[in-house]
Scaffold this motif. Structure first.
Motif, mmCIF file in Angstrom:
data_model
loop_
_atom_site.group_PDB
_atom_site.id
_atom_site.type_symbol
_atom_site.label_atom_id
_atom_site.label_comp_id
_atom_site.label_asym_id
_atom_site.label_seq_id
_atom_site.Cartn_x
_atom_site.Cartn_y
_atom_site.Cartn_z
ATOM 1 N N ALA A 49 1.307 4.365 -9.048
ATOM 2 C CA ALA A 49 0.170 5.393 -9.326
ATOM 3 C C ALA A 49 0.900 6.710 -9.822
ATOM 4 O O ALA A 49 0.482 7.380 -10.686
ATOM 5 C CB ALA A 49 -0.214 5.822 -8.026
ATOM 6 N N SER A 50 2.312 6.691 -9.488
ATOM 7 C CA SER A 50 3.125 8.050 -10.089
ATOM 8 C C SER A 50 3.288 7.771 -11.549
ATOM 9 O O SER A 50 3.059 8.854 -12.170
ATOM 10 C CB SER A 50 4.399 7.987 -9.437
ATOM 11 O OG SER A 50 5.342 6.857 -9.935
ATOM 12 N N TRP A 73 1.120 19.025 -8.528
ATOM 13 C CA TRP A 73 1.294 17.698 -8.104
ATOM 14 C C TRP A 73 1.628 16.825 -9.309
ATOM 15 O O TRP A 73 2.299 15.634 -9.233
ATOM 16 C CB TRP A 73 -0.035 17.088 -7.070
ATOM 17 C CG TRP A 73 -0.289 17.768 -6.152
ATOM 18 C CD1 TRP A 73 0.574 18.616 -5.408
ATOM 19 C CD2 TRP A 73 -1.372 17.840 -5.312
ATOM 20 N NE1 TRP A 73 -0.046 19.314 -4.667
ATOM 21 C CE2 TRP A 73 -1.311 18.802 -4.303
ATOM 22 C CE3 TRP A 73 -2.694 17.114 -5.483
ATOM 23 C CZ2 TRP A 73 -2.215 19.277 -3.187
ATOM 24 C CZ3 TRP A 73 -3.869 17.529 -4.647
ATOM 25 C CH2 TRP A 73 -3.568 18.325 -3.502
ATOM 26 N N TRP A 117 -2.618 17.594 -12.216
ATOM 27 C CA TRP A 117 -2.821 17.251 -10.861
ATOM 28 C C TRP A 117 -2.939 18.211 -9.902
ATOM 29 O O TRP A 117 -1.812 18.689 -9.744
ATOM 30 C CB TRP A 117 -2.491 15.677 -10.650
ATOM 31 C CG TRP A 117 -2.922 15.206 -9.461
ATOM 32 C CD1 TRP A 117 -4.266 15.211 -8.915
ATOM 33 C CD2 TRP A 117 -2.487 14.269 -8.442
ATOM 34 N NE1 TRP A 117 -4.550 14.682 -7.676
ATOM 35 C CE2 TRP A 117 -3.042 13.975 -7.532
ATOM 36 C CE3 TRP A 117 -1.202 14.039 -8.495
ATOM 37 C CZ2 TRP A 117 -2.942 13.186 -6.446
ATOM 38 C CZ3 TRP A 117 -0.668 13.058 -7.244
ATOM 39 C CH2 TRP A 117 -1.710 12.638 -6.384
ATOM 40 N N THR A 160 0.955 -1.081 -0.243
ATOM 41 C CA THR A 160 -0.037 -0.020 -0.078
ATOM 42 C C THR A 160 0.755 1.201 -0.014
ATOM 43 O O THR A 160 0.423 2.288 -0.644
ATOM 44 C CB THR A 160 -0.964 0.046 1.197
ATOM 45 O OG1 THR A 160 -0.633 -0.880 2.089
ATOM 46 C CG2 THR A 160 -2.394 0.042 0.913
ATOM 47 N N LEU A 161 1.796 1.003 0.739
ATOM 48 C CA LEU A 161 2.592 2.661 0.932
ATOM 49 C C LEU A 161 3.832 2.552 0.129
ATOM 50 O O LEU A 161 4.550 3.723 -0.160
ATOM 51 C CB LEU A 161 3.026 2.606 2.434
ATOM 52 C CG LEU A 161 1.951 2.858 3.412
ATOM 53 C CD1 LEU A 161 2.515 2.995 4.979
ATOM 54 C CD2 LEU A 161 0.976 3.997 3.062
ATOM 55 N N PHE A 162 4.274 1.590 -0.755
ATOM 56 C CA PHE A 162 5.408 1.651 -1.565
ATOM 57 C C PHE A 162 5.059 1.417 -2.884
ATOM 58 O O PHE A 162 5.339 2.028 -4.057
ATOM 59 C CB PHE A 162 6.580 1.054 -1.098
ATOM 60 C CG PHE A 162 7.916 1.254 -2.012
ATOM 61 C CD1 PHE A 162 8.559 2.469 -1.827
ATOM 62 C CD2 PHE A 162 8.076 0.176 -2.792
ATOM 63 C CE1 PHE A 162 9.600 2.714 -2.872
ATOM 64 C CE2 PHE A 162 9.276 0.347 -3.711
ATOM 65 C CZ PHE A 162 9.905 1.437 -3.549
ATOM 66 N N ILE A 163 4.504 0.229 -3.207
ATOM 67 C CA ILE A 163 4.475 -0.247 -4.702
ATOM 68 C C ILE A 163 3.000 0.524 -5.286
ATOM 69 O O ILE A 163 3.319 0.961 -6.150
ATOM 70 C CB ILE A 163 3.906 -1.889 -4.616
ATOM 71 C CG1 ILE A 163 4.718 -2.436 -3.918
ATOM 72 C CG2 ILE A 163 3.792 -2.345 -5.930
ATOM 73 C CD1 ILE A 163 6.284 -3.012 -4.664
ATOM 74 N N VAL A 164 2.063 0.465 -4.517
ATOM 75 C CA VAL A 164 0.910 1.288 -5.133
ATOM 76 C C VAL A 164 1.267 2.869 -5.477
ATOM 77 O O VAL A 164 0.914 3.294 -6.424
ATOM 78 C CB VAL A 164 -0.407 1.080 -4.008
ATOM 79 C CG1 VAL A 164 -1.723 2.279 -4.621
ATOM 80 C CG2 VAL A 164 -0.913 -0.094 -4.130
ATOM 81 N N PRO A 165 1.764 3.499 -4.611
ATOM 82 C CA PRO A 165 2.244 4.998 -4.956
ATOM 83 C C PRO A 165 3.319 4.972 -6.126
ATOM 84 O O PRO A 165 3.076 5.929 -6.972
ATOM 85 C CB PRO A 165 2.820 5.420 -3.846
ATOM 86 C CG PRO A 165 2.204 4.804 -2.617
ATOM 87 C CD PRO A 165 2.145 3.433 -3.208
ATOM 88 N N THR A 166 4.097 4.241 -6.147
ATOM 89 C CA THR A 166 4.996 3.813 -7.265
ATOM 90 C C THR A 166 4.355 3.740 -8.711
ATOM 91 O O THR A 166 4.456 4.376 -9.657
ATOM 92 C CB THR A 166 6.109 2.792 -7.008
ATOM 93 O OG1 THR A 166 6.768 2.950 -5.768
ATOM 94 C CG2 THR A 166 7.298 2.833 -8.234
ATOM 95 N N SER A 204 4.963 14.554 -9.797
ATOM 96 C CA SER A 204 4.953 13.196 -9.771
ATOM 97 C C SER A 204 5.834 12.766 -11.077
ATOM 98 O O SER A 204 6.523 11.591 -10.995
ATOM 99 C CB SER A 204 3.580 12.473 -10.342
ATOM 100 O OG SER A 204 2.781 12.751 -8.960
ATOM 101 N N ASN A 212 9.153 12.505 -10.134
ATOM 102 C CA ASN A 212 9.479 11.210 -9.458
ATOM 103 C C ASN A 212 9.564 10.149 -10.714
ATOM 104 O O ASN A 212 10.533 9.363 -10.566
ATOM 105 C CB ASN A 212 8.116 10.849 -8.543
ATOM 106 C CG ASN A 212 8.504 10.854 -7.238
ATOM 107 O OD1 ASN A 212 7.757 11.705 -6.709
ATOM 108 N ND2 ASN A 212 9.615 10.415 -6.691
ATOM 109 N N PHE A 230 -0.100 9.303 -12.547
ATOM 110 C CA PHE A 230 -0.151 10.870 -12.161
ATOM 111 C C PHE A 230 0.621 11.794 -13.027
ATOM 112 O O PHE A 230 0.404 12.949 -13.320
ATOM 113 C CB PHE A 230 -0.019 11.090 -10.948
ATOM 114 C CG PHE A 230 -1.519 10.610 -10.186
ATOM 115 C CD1 PHE A 230 -2.555 11.182 -10.421
ATOM 116 C CD2 PHE A 230 -1.186 9.571 -9.155
ATOM 117 C CE1 PHE A 230 -3.771 10.957 -9.724
ATOM 118 C CE2 PHE A 230 -2.366 9.244 -8.311
ATOM 119 C CZ PHE A 230 -3.660 9.922 -8.616
#
Lengths: 299, 277
Positions: A42-43, A267, A51, A34-40, A271, A274, A46
């Motif tokens: 999602a980036s 945002w 955004w 949830t806190l590493f794979i999903v945001p990566t 992203s 990133n 985005f």
């Protein structure tokens, strides 16, 4: 129960794999996912959107076009590369020299090792603020010391051409202890027989270094390069504590650009930064990994 | 034998002098500035204070902004203890099963673990996820963030170390009737003690010194961590260098204590894998 477990109970009891249950992965997997794979992941979506507070709107490659055309964004990319390569190179060279020196027969070896290593453990922001004061062009201790011997010191952090290099030097000051430590572990692991054989053959100290120590330190060098490059490319804390990317945007790196764009409310652009950083890290690390591993196999 | 020893003494003495200038002067500067009164510290020079104001500065910085520094130390302690404890237990479970039970998914898991070491976290999407979960700007959220970002390093450490524990022990425990949970927590985990100490110390220093993640995921003064107070005090105390450097000094002390007690474990943790590559 019976539908999900095909083997008979007796067989299952003998099967040792049952004692290493897959659900041991679950808690770590949930947090990491949830806190590493999903945001990566999602980036990567985005990065292609405009955004902000009002929502995300798909705009294709516009963010990336901006990143490579606007000097205040592109400079960050160039600086990240320079900073990463420079700090990593200096840490390899200085770490190696220090390790060879600190494993030789000198007095106060323990003290010297501790003193070189200790900055690694100190707060980055604390080091950053301290050196910002020390590097002040007029009031700073460094330029006062230089003035005492008749040298006009430069504006370490105020000169646009110099600011990034000054921060990189402080990074090396703080991080060289770790490189030295890794190299010391490597030097200590070299069997003494090699040096004895070399002495029988009449090798000089320099030849010892060149033909025994350096080749056998290849794994340590690989570790130092990989670690310092990963650290250098994503470095943010020290730059933010010392120059905040300034003067202007001359010492901005991608990580500080990401923060600035986030604060400004862009945002999507943040992203995209990133993703650019991700690609830069991958573009440098993948060939490096491959090369370092391949050479080891060849030997 | 006397010539190399003499050379060792001379180069050692030179090294001591150089290290004093390069490494000790900055620390001495922190201590000296932290013990000066306000007007003397404003000169920002390297000199002994005419009157030592170390205790007054200590009180002033602790009391500043309604004991914010104390609250920050409490926050940082909670953050460090909680995130490191969770991280170490979860990573030990993963590293243990990965080492004991390799299958066709293991290469994929390996890649995911390495990804966590290499890939810089995507900041704004992480905030987006945290907001969705209602964890943004909370200490719980930041604890979980630190866990997620620190897992990879610990998993690699534990996987490598589990390989040194003989499987016969597992089998003996199984024959004695231990279930998987008991086998891990009562047989394997105690044997991992030395590597647990290493992981705890290395990660504690990293989390305690972390600045970027609190800045992004726990902004504001209300529950700042110690690193953030440094950053906030800096804009407030541009004319009170003595207090700013007192803050730096106080924040440097915990890692110093860690190093004094555990330097062998720190060295072991940071050099693991360096020799084998």
């Amino acid at each position: 129960m019976t539908t999900t477990a095909p083997p008979a109970p007796r067989q299952r009891r003998r099967d040792p794999r049952r004692h290493y249950p897959m659900w041991f992965y679950l808690p770590a997997g949930v947090v990491y996912g949830t806190l590493f794979i999903v945001p990566t992941i999602a980036s990567f979506y985005f990065a292609f959107t405009r955004w902000n507070m009002t929502g995300a709107e798909f705009i294709g490659l516009e963010n990336f076009a901006l990143f490579f055309s606007e000097p205040y964004l592109f400079q960050g990319l160039v600086n990240t590369f320079v900073y990463g390569v420079l700090t990593s190179g200096l840490k390899v060279v200085l770490g190696l020299l220090l390790a060879v020196f600190l494993t030789s027969q000198i007095i106060a070896r323990g003290y010297l090792r501790s003193v070189v290593f200790f900055p690694t453990l100190v707060s980055v922001v604390g080091v950053g603020i301290t050196f910002t004061v020390l590097m002040d062009p007029e009031e700073g201790l460094i330029n006062r010391a230089l003035a005492a011997v008749g040298i006009a010191g430069p504006g370490w952090l105020t000169d646009p051409d110099l600011a990034l290099f000054s921060v990189a030097l402080v990074d090396v000051w703080k991080g060289v202890g770790l490189a030295t430590l890794i190299y010391i572990a490597g030097v200590v692991a070299i069997p003494q027989e090699y040096f004895e054989a070399a002495r029988v053959d009449g090798a000089t100290a320099f030849q010892n270094l060149r033909y025994i120590t350096l080749p056998l330190l290849r794994p340590a060098t690989a570790t130092v390069i990989v670690l310092s490059l990963i650290g250098g490319l994503r470095s943010f804390d020290l730059i933010w504590a010392m120059t905040q990317g300034g003067p202007g945007f001359t010492s901005d790196v991608v990580a500080s650009v990401i923060f600035k764009q986030y604060q400004a409310g862009f945002w999507g652009l943040s992203s995209a930064g990133n993703v650019v950083l991700f690609l830069l890290v991958a573009a440098l690390m993948v060939p490096l990994y491959w090369k370092l591993n391949r050479k080891e196999v060849e030997q | 034998m006397s010539r190399p020893r003499a050379a060792g003494t001379v180069s050692g003495l030179i090294a001591i002098a150089v290290s004093a200038v390069v490494f000790l002067v900055p620390f001495a500067f922190i201590v000296l500035t932290a013990s000066k009164n306000r007007s003397e510290s404003a000169l920002r020079d390297f000199s002994l204070p005419t009157e030592w104001a170390i205790w007054e500065n200590f009180l002033a910085v602790v009391q500043a902004r309604d004991y914010m520094l104390l609250a920050a130390f409490v926050n940082s302690t909670i953050l460090t203890v909680a995130s490191v404890a969770i991280m170490v237990v979860l990573a030990a479970m993963v590293g243990y099963v990965m080492q004991r039970r390799p299958n066709r998914w293991t290469p994929l898991l390996n890649a995911l673990v390495l990804a966590g070491l290499i890939i810089p976290p995507a900041v704004v999407p992480t905030i987006w996820v945290l907001q969705g979960l209602g964890l943004f700007r909370t200490l719980h959220g930041l604890i979980l963030i630190e866990v997620a970002f620190g897992l990879s390093f610990c998993v690699l450490l534990f996987r490598a170390f589990t390989a040194t524990i003989p499987r016969e022990l597992d089998e003996a425990a199984m024959i004695d009737g231990a279930g998987p949970v008991r086998l891990f927590f009562q047989v394997v985990l105690p044997l991992l003690r030395s590597v647990i100490v290493t992981a705890v110390i290395v990660q504690s220093v990293a989390v305690f010194n972390d600045f970027q993640n609190p800045l992004y995921f726990l902004p504001g003064d209300s529950n700042a961590t110690v690193q953030l107070t440094l950053y906030n005090f800096r804009s407030q105390y541009t004319t009170q260098w003595n207090l700013l450097f007192m803050d730096i000094l106080l924040i440097t002390i915990p890692p110093l204590i860690m190093y004094a007690f555990f330097n062998r474990q720190i060295v072991a943790g940071l050099t693991s894998g360096a020799v084998k590559g």
